[in-house]
Design a protein around this motif. Structure first.
Motif, mmCIF file in Angstrom:
data_model
loop_
_atom_site.group_PDB
_atom_site.id
_atom_site.type_symbol
_atom_site.label_atom_id
_atom_site.label_comp_id
_atom_site.label_asym_id
_atom_site.label_seq_id
_atom_site.Cartn_x
_atom_site.Cartn_y
_atom_site.Cartn_z
ATOM 1 N N ARG A 104 0.950 -1.268 -0.132
ATOM 2 C CA ARG A 104 0.102 0.043 -0.054
ATOM 3 C C ARG A 104 0.777 1.340 0.080
ATOM 4 N N SER A 105 2.122 1.203 0.349
ATOM 5 C CA SER A 105 3.212 2.237 0.251
ATOM 6 C C SER A 105 4.266 1.830 -0.182
ATOM 7 N N ALA A 161 2.617 2.173 -9.464
ATOM 8 C CA ALA A 161 1.606 2.907 -9.167
ATOM 9 C C ALA A 161 0.229 2.044 -9.447
ATOM 10 N N LEU A 187 -0.990 -0.404 -7.208
ATOM 11 C CA LEU A 187 -1.349 -0.164 -5.887
ATOM 12 C C LEU A 187 -2.818 -0.140 -5.741
ATOM 13 N N SER A 241 -6.285 1.871 -4.735
ATOM 14 C CA SER A 241 -6.714 3.399 -5.165
ATOM 15 C C SER A 241 -6.439 4.152 -4.072
ATOM 16 N N ASP A 242 -6.304 3.837 -2.794
ATOM 17 C CA ASP A 242 -5.936 4.616 -1.737
ATOM 18 C C ASP A 242 -4.319 4.285 -1.486
ATOM 19 N N GLY A 243 -3.673 3.781 -2.134
ATOM 20 C CA GLY A 243 -2.135 3.452 -2.059
ATOM 21 C C GLY A 243 -1.360 4.719 -2.300
ATOM 22 N N ARG A 244 -0.043 4.858 -1.904
ATOM 23 C CA ARG A 244 0.842 5.881 -1.929
ATOM 24 C C ARG A 244 2.224 5.461 -2.554
ATOM 25 N N VAL A 278 -3.579 7.820 -12.114
ATOM 26 C CA VAL A 278 -2.872 7.342 -10.917
ATOM 27 C C VAL A 278 -1.926 8.570 -10.176
ATOM 28 N N ASP A 324 -2.737 10.753 -8.423
ATOM 29 C CA ASP A 324 -2.952 11.232 -7.152
ATOM 30 C C ASP A 324 -2.375 10.332 -6.100
ATOM 31 N N ARG A 325 -1.939 9.026 -6.492
ATOM 32 C CA ARG A 325 -1.178 8.055 -5.727
ATOM 33 C C ARG A 325 0.476 8.492 -5.607
#
Length: 237
Positions: A77-78, A94, A97, A99-102, A125, A127-128
């Protein structure tokens, strides 16, 4: 079935034991049986290979898919990436990942990362992805101050080779136990096996390879994929 029956006609067991070298025809076949890059990745590759040194610095498509698979298998996730260049590997990871990954990616010059930004946006992507520009050594120090330890699931290192040992030491505390650090170019065009090569980059790669082999904080797997990749698993506490 005996051992000899495993070898195809005309192929010696010695050759089987040492496997194969991937020439152009074989790579073409691998790509024929693999899912192709989509239009966005293909366009980014085409732009990158036209840059000075771009063909050498760009990952093979197979490496991009391999990194994406590692992200998915590890349910990462990160991600921390050291060395963005034009962001091809960034995009591959990316996309893998949630959708809320970073993904935090570091490079020394925004003129290269800016090439990737439009492609990241078009791929949905951006936003990630967080880009940090500056010396990666300093960026890692900042991350260690700003982030809690064990905050990343995966680190991908593909930057200046003389910094690999520092990148390892400063990113290891940021990786969760059981997480991965992946190093690219660990065979460095085959120069690592030739003592005649004593340039700074080759010497630096030999140094990180020796360090990883004997470091009891990690488990490693060296893969002769492309220019060599090493998977480094941080041992659980």
């Amino acid at each position: 079935m005996n051992a000899h029956s495993c070898a195809p006609s005309g192929v010696s067991l010695h050759t089987m034991a040492n496997q194969i070298s991937a020439d152009t025809a074989l790579l073409d076949y691998v790509r024929e049986i693999s899912p192709p890059d989509d239009a966005i990745l293909t366009e980014l590759r085409d732009l990158t290979v036209e840059l000075p040194g771009g063909r050498t610095m760009l990952l093979m498509p197979e490496q991009g898919r391999f990194l994406a698979m590692l992200v998915q298998l590890g349910q990462a996730r990160s991600i921390l990436e050291i060395g963005t260049y034009t962001g091809y590997s960034t995009l591959c990871m990316a996309r893998a990942l949630p959708s809320d990954g970073r993904l935090v990616t570091c490079d020394v010059d925004s003129k290269w990362t800016d090439i990737g930004v439009d492609h990241w946006k078009r791929a949905g992507v951006s936003d990630r992805i967080e880009v940090r520009i500056g010396d990666a050594r300093e960026t890692l120090r900042e991350l260690r101050e700003q982030e809690h330890e064990n905050s990343f699931d995966l680190v991908f290192v593909d930057a200046d080779k003389t910094g690999y040992v520092e990148y390892f030491e400063n990113s290891l505390p940021l990786v969760r136990p059981g997480g991965l650090i992946v190093f690219d170019n660990v065979l460095f065009f085959g120069r690592v096996a030739d003592p005649e090569h004593q340039d700074a980059d080759t010497v630096a790669i030999r140094r990180i390879n020796r360090l990883l082999r004997t470091d009891d904080r990690v488990d490693i797997c060296v893969l002769p994929l492309a220019d060599g990749m090493t998977l480094v698993r941080k041992k659980p506490l």
